[in-house]
Motif scaffolding. Structure first.
Motif, PDB file in Angstrom:
ATOM      1  N   GLN A 255      -6.236  16.830   0.899  1.00 19.61           N
ATOM      2  CA  GLN A 255      -6.119  16.006  -0.307  1.00 19.61           C
ATOM      3  C   GLN A 255      -6.418  14.541  -0.020  1.00 19.61           C
ATOM      4  OE1 GLN A 255      -4.316  16.818  -3.900  1.00 19.61           O
ATOM      5  NE2 GLN A 255      -6.077  18.039  -3.276  1.00 19.61           N
ATOM      6  N   LEU A 256      -6.011  14.071   1.151  1.00 17.61           N
ATOM      7  CA  LEU A 256      -6.214  12.666   1.488  1.00 17.61           C
ATOM      8  C   LEU A 256      -7.688  12.295   1.487  1.00 17.61           C
ATOM      9  CD1 LEU A 256      -4.825  10.033   2.337  1.00 17.61           C
ATOM     10  CD2 LEU A 256      -5.040  10.795   4.725  1.00 17.61           C
ATOM     11  N   GLU A 257      -8.535  13.238   1.865  1.00 20.57           N
ATOM     12  CA  GLU A 257      -9.972  12.987   1.865  1.00 20.57           C
ATOM     13  C   GLU A 257     -10.497  12.669   0.464  1.00 20.57           C
ATOM     14  OE1 GLU A 257     -11.563  16.576   3.469  1.00 20.57           O
ATOM     15  OE2 GLU A 257     -10.789  16.227   5.511  1.00 20.57           O
ATOM     16  N   LYS A 258      -9.764  13.071  -0.561  1.00 23.55           N
ATOM     17  CA  LYS A 258     -10.206  12.911  -1.951  1.00 23.55           C
ATOM     18  C   LYS A 258      -9.527  11.744  -2.657  1.00 23.55           C
ATOM     19  CE  LYS A 258     -10.593  17.976  -2.106  1.00 23.55           C
ATOM     20  NZ  LYS A 258     -10.175  19.225  -2.777  1.00 23.55           N
ATOM     21  N   LEU A 259      -8.570  11.088  -1.985  1.00 19.43           N
ATOM     22  CA  LEU A 259      -7.704  10.139  -2.680  1.00 19.43           C
ATOM     23  C   LEU A 259      -8.467   8.976  -3.303  1.00 19.43           C
ATOM     24  CD1 LEU A 259      -4.962   9.104  -3.546  1.00 19.43           C
ATOM     25  CD2 LEU A 259      -4.646   8.136  -1.260  1.00 19.43           C
ATOM     26  N   GLU A 260      -9.366   8.371  -2.576  1.00 22.59           N
ATOM     27  CA  GLU A 260     -10.076   7.212  -3.119  1.00 22.59           C
ATOM     28  C   GLU A 260     -10.878   7.586  -4.363  1.00 22.59           C
ATOM     29  OE1 GLU A 260     -10.658   4.385   0.796  1.00 22.59           O
ATOM     30  OE2 GLU A 260     -12.120   5.997   0.458  1.00 22.59           O
ATOM     31  N   THR A 261     -11.518   8.748  -4.340  1.00 24.82           N
ATOM     32  CA  THR A 261     -12.268   9.215  -5.505  1.00 24.82           C
ATOM     33  C   THR A 261     -11.337   9.503  -6.676  1.00 24.82           C
ATOM     34  OG1 THR A 261     -13.965  10.185  -4.079  1.00 24.82           O
ATOM     35  CG2 THR A 261     -13.859  10.985  -6.348  1.00 24.82           C
ATOM     36  N   VAL A 262     -10.201  10.115  -6.382  1.00 19.56           N
ATOM     37  CA  VAL A 262      -9.206  10.431  -7.409  1.00 19.56           C
ATOM     38  C   VAL A 262      -8.740   9.158  -8.110  1.00 19.56           C
ATOM     39  CG1 VAL A 262      -6.775  11.116  -7.673  1.00 19.56           C
ATOM     40  CG2 VAL A 262      -8.368  12.608  -6.451  1.00 19.56           C
ATOM     41  N   VAL A 263      -8.395   8.160  -7.329  1.00 20.27           N
ATOM     42  CA  VAL A 263      -7.878   6.910  -7.895  1.00 20.27           C
ATOM     43  C   VAL A 263      -8.947   6.208  -8.724  1.00 20.27           C
ATOM     44  CG1 VAL A 263      -7.114   4.574  -7.287  1.00 20.27           C
ATOM     45  CG2 VAL A 263      -6.069   6.569  -6.198  1.00 20.27           C
ATOM     46  N   GLN A 264     -10.168   6.139  -8.211  1.00 17.12           N
ATOM     47  CA  GLN A 264     -11.236   5.478  -8.956  1.00 17.12           C
ATOM     48  C   GLN A 264     -11.493   6.179 -10.286  1.00 17.12           C
ATOM     49  OE1 GLN A 264     -12.875   2.483  -7.936  1.00 17.12           O
ATOM     50  NE2 GLN A 264     -13.228   2.649 -10.144  1.00 17.12           N
ATOM     51  N   ARG A 265     -11.448   7.499 -10.283  1.00 12.51           N
ATOM     52  CA  ARG A 265     -11.660   8.265 -11.504  1.00 12.51           C
ATOM     53  C   ARG A 265     -10.579   7.957 -12.530  1.00 12.51           C
ATOM     54  NH1 ARG A 265     -15.369  10.311 -14.778  1.00 12.51           N
ATOM     55  NH2 ARG A 265     -14.725  12.251 -15.791  1.00 12.51           N
ATOM     56  N   ARG A 266      -9.323   7.917 -12.094  1.00 12.62           N
ATOM     57  CA  ARG A 266      -8.222   7.609 -13.004  1.00 12.62           C
ATOM     58  C   ARG A 266      -8.380   6.209 -13.596  1.00 12.62           C
ATOM     59  NH1 ARG A 266      -3.019  10.448 -12.257  1.00 12.62           N
ATOM     60  NH2 ARG A 266      -3.422  12.375 -11.107  1.00 12.62           N
ATOM     61  N   GLU A 267      -8.772   5.246 -12.766  1.00 11.10           N
ATOM     62  CA  GLU A 267      -8.947   3.879 -13.249  1.00 11.10           C
ATOM     63  C   GLU A 267     -10.087   3.796 -14.263  1.00 11.10           C
ATOM     64  OE1 GLU A 267      -9.467   1.231  -9.957  1.00 11.10           O
ATOM     65  OE2 GLU A 267      -7.621   1.850  -8.983  1.00 11.10           O
ATOM     66  N   ASP A 268     -11.202   4.449 -13.983  1.00 13.39           N
ATOM     67  CA  ASP A 268     -12.348   4.403 -14.894  1.00 13.39           C
ATOM     68  C   ASP A 268     -12.012   5.020 -16.245  1.00 13.39           C
ATOM     69  OD1 ASP A 268     -13.802   3.214 -12.880  1.00 13.39           O
ATOM     70  OD2 ASP A 268     -14.905   5.028 -12.320  1.00 13.39           O
ATOM     71  N   LEU A 269     -11.327   6.159 -16.224  1.00 14.65           N
ATOM     72  CA  LEU A 269     -10.957   6.813 -17.473  1.00 14.65           C
ATOM     73  C   LEU A 269      -9.938   5.976 -18.249  1.00 14.65           C
ATOM     74  CD1 LEU A 269     -10.647  10.491 -16.179  1.00 14.65           C
ATOM     75  CD2 LEU A 269     -12.462   9.579 -17.647  1.00 14.65           C
ATOM     76  N   ALA A 270      -9.019   5.339 -17.533  1.00 18.31           N
ATOM     77  CA  ALA A 270      -8.048   4.469 -18.195  1.00 18.31           C
ATOM     78  C   ALA A 270      -8.743   3.297 -18.872  1.00 18.31           C
ATOM     79  CB  ALA A 270      -7.014   3.974 -17.186  1.00 18.31           C
ATOM     80  N   ASP A 271      -9.737   2.731 -18.220  1.00 24.68           N
ATOM     81  CA  ASP A 271     -10.495   1.634 -18.835  1.00 24.68           C
ATOM     82  C   ASP A 271     -11.143   2.095 -20.141  1.00 24.68           C
ATOM     83  OD1 ASP A 271      -9.806  -0.044 -16.764  1.00 24.68           O
ATOM     84  OD2 ASP A 271     -11.721   0.142 -15.712  1.00 24.68           O
ATOM     85  N   GLN A 272     -11.644   3.325 -20.143  1.00 22.41           N
ATOM     86  CA  GLN A 272     -12.262   3.873 -21.352  1.00 22.41           C
ATOM     87  C   GLN A 272     -11.244   3.949 -22.493  1.00 22.41           C
ATOM     88  OE1 GLN A 272     -13.948   7.830 -20.885  1.00 22.41           O
ATOM     89  NE2 GLN A 272     -13.988   8.175 -23.098  1.00 22.41           N
ATOM     90  N   LEU A 273     -10.062   4.465 -22.207  1.00 22.58           N
ATOM     91  CA  LEU A 273      -9.063   4.603 -23.261  1.00 22.58           C
ATOM     92  C   LEU A 273      -8.548   3.238 -23.710  1.00 22.58           C
ATOM     93  CD1 LEU A 273      -7.399   6.385 -25.080  1.00 22.58           C
ATOM     94  CD2 LEU A 273      -5.742   6.678 -23.233  1.00 22.58           C
ATOM     95  N   THR A 274      -8.383   2.316 -22.792  1.00 22.89           N
ATOM     96  CA  THR A 274      -7.933   0.974 -23.160  1.00 22.89           C
ATOM     97  C   THR A 274      -8.905   0.323 -24.135  1.00 22.89           C
ATOM     98  OG1 THR A 274      -6.703   0.680 -21.101  1.00 22.89           O
ATOM     99  CG2 THR A 274      -7.377  -1.322 -22.265  1.00 22.89           C
TER     100      THR A 274
END
Length: 409
Positions: A255-274
């Motif tokens: 899972q750690l190998e995916k963490l940076e991608t996971v976080v960036q995805r959450r931030e990008d989607l949050a920006d869309q909803l904001t």
């Protein structure tokens, strides 16, 4: 204003409680298989947990990292490392999981609560200062929902008083304050790998620190205070077995190998909803701490019941018609209203360690926590995970806009 109901949705949101909303897959299966084939499932002999904790610490720039059984275990380990005396006080947030509070009591210390900012949901330097006393042993800051606390003023206050800060980062993987990762700003950082967190191994936790003495004590506490590798080991003090297994470590490492991608995805989607909510009267998008980067464990809005009928509860009810299951009021009530505090249900009928507390430390009067009650009254927690697509977020945004318009006061 129309009374027409929102048409039932054909869009189903992924859930982080099953495969639809988790990125568990071939890599995790392969690494768990390696652990099983090795026949070594204890972290005292295996390599997966060791590799995970080293790589996680390196990612944050922390000198030391130790994995443990849960986020609760991580907080307990951090508190035990500071070794409070019975009756010492630890300042914390009233909007947090009981798993971050029970360890304080288990170490015979007294949780004292600081009020929160009703828009960021976090405790502040000003509210912490009001909660301090000569008995304060530590401060625990909770970076709620992934939004970092105002760590500049908090650390300035803590240093001026010589009080260590524990950071509860269970919901805030890779969030930053002044470009530094949360978990590295205080004395100790605590993280959770529970099912719904940014990365998961079902249950699990990890602590990080730059302090070698705290690192030593945390490593011991996780291991029953047995000095593995010492020339003449012993059980040096009262401690538990909080070890993570190699099976969990294998999943966590993948899972750690995916963490940076996971976080960036959450931030990008949050920006869309904001952006979609920027002009919706009565619905306030997340207020991100100044100088901070929010990493969105959940996406929370503040609902103004003067503009939206029945406030957060009414909006939640309307969103269910669109297949969006939100949580108004988050934990429903401040932690100090739970029976463990209100009725002092701890060890038998003793009431310990509350019996050691100053009366002021147990004063949970509503007027002392205006921000806390305000925050819980108005917050609406929207599910969030990195398997959402732009279509999912567009559906959430459109549904909020339509529901807020329909409920306009």
């Amino acid at each position: 204003m129309t009374n027409a109901a929102i048409a039932p949705s054909t869009i189903t949101l992924p859930s982080d409680q099953d495969a639809s909303g988790r990125n568990l897959g071939a890599r995790e299966i392969a690494m768990v298989s390696q652990a099983i084939v090795s026949g070594t499932l204890t972290s005292t002999k295996g390599t997966f947990v060791s590799d995970f904790q080293k790589r996680f610490a390196r990612m944050l720039g922390a000198a030391h990292g130790y994995a443990c059984a849960s986020g609760t275990a991580a907080v307990h380990t951090a508190i035990a490392a500071l070794d409070p005396e019975p009756g010492d006080e630890i300042v914390t947030s009233p909007i947090t999981d009981m798993g971050a509070l029970a360890p304080i009591l288990y170490q015979a210390a007294i949780p004292t609560f600081a009020d929160v900012d009703p828009h960021t949901y976090n405790i502040t330097a000003a509210s912490i200062e009001r909660a301090l006393s000569p008995k304060t042993k530590a401060i625990i800051v909770t970076h709620l929902f992934g939004n970092p606390c105002e760590m500049g003023p908090i650390m300035q206050l803590a240093r001026s008083r010589g009080i260590p800060v524990i950071e509860d980062c269970a919901q805030a993987f890779l969030a930053t304050y002044d470009s530094a990762y949360v978990g590295t700003l205080g004395a100790i950082g605590c993280f959770s790998l529970q099912q719904g967190k940014h990365i998961t191994c079902g249950e699990g936790g990890i602590v990080v620190t730059a302090d070698p003495a705290l690192a030593r004590r945390m490593n011991l506490f996780i291991n029953k205070a047995w000095g593995y590798g010492d020339p003449d080991p012993d059980h040096y003090f009262l401690a538990l077995n909080y070890r993570m297994s190699e099976l969990q470590g294998a999943v966590a490492l993948a899972q750690l190998e995916k963490l940076e991608t996971v976080v960036q995805r959450r931030e990008d989607l949050a920006d869309q909803l904001t952006r979609m909510l920027s002009d919706v009267a009565g619905v306030e998008a997340p207020v991100v701490t100044a100088n901070g980067v929010h990493t969105y464990w959940k996406y929370c809005v503040r609902v103004d019941d003067a503009l939206v009928r029945d406030g957060a509860v009414g909006l939640a009810r309307a969103l269910r018609e669109s297949g969006i299951f939100t949580v108004p009021r988050y934990i429903q009530k401040p932690a100090f209203m739970c029976e463990v505090f209100a009725k002092r249900r701890t060890f038998g009928n003793s009431g310990f360690p509350f019996t050691l507390a100053r009366p002021e430390a147990l004063d949970y009067s509503r007027d002392r926590f205006p921000g806390t009650f305000d925050a819980l009254e108005h917050v609406l927690v929207i599910p969030w995970n990195d398997r959402f697509t732009e279509e999912h977020v567009a559906h959430i945004g459109a549904s909020i806009r339509e529901a807020a318009a329909r409920l306009r006061v």
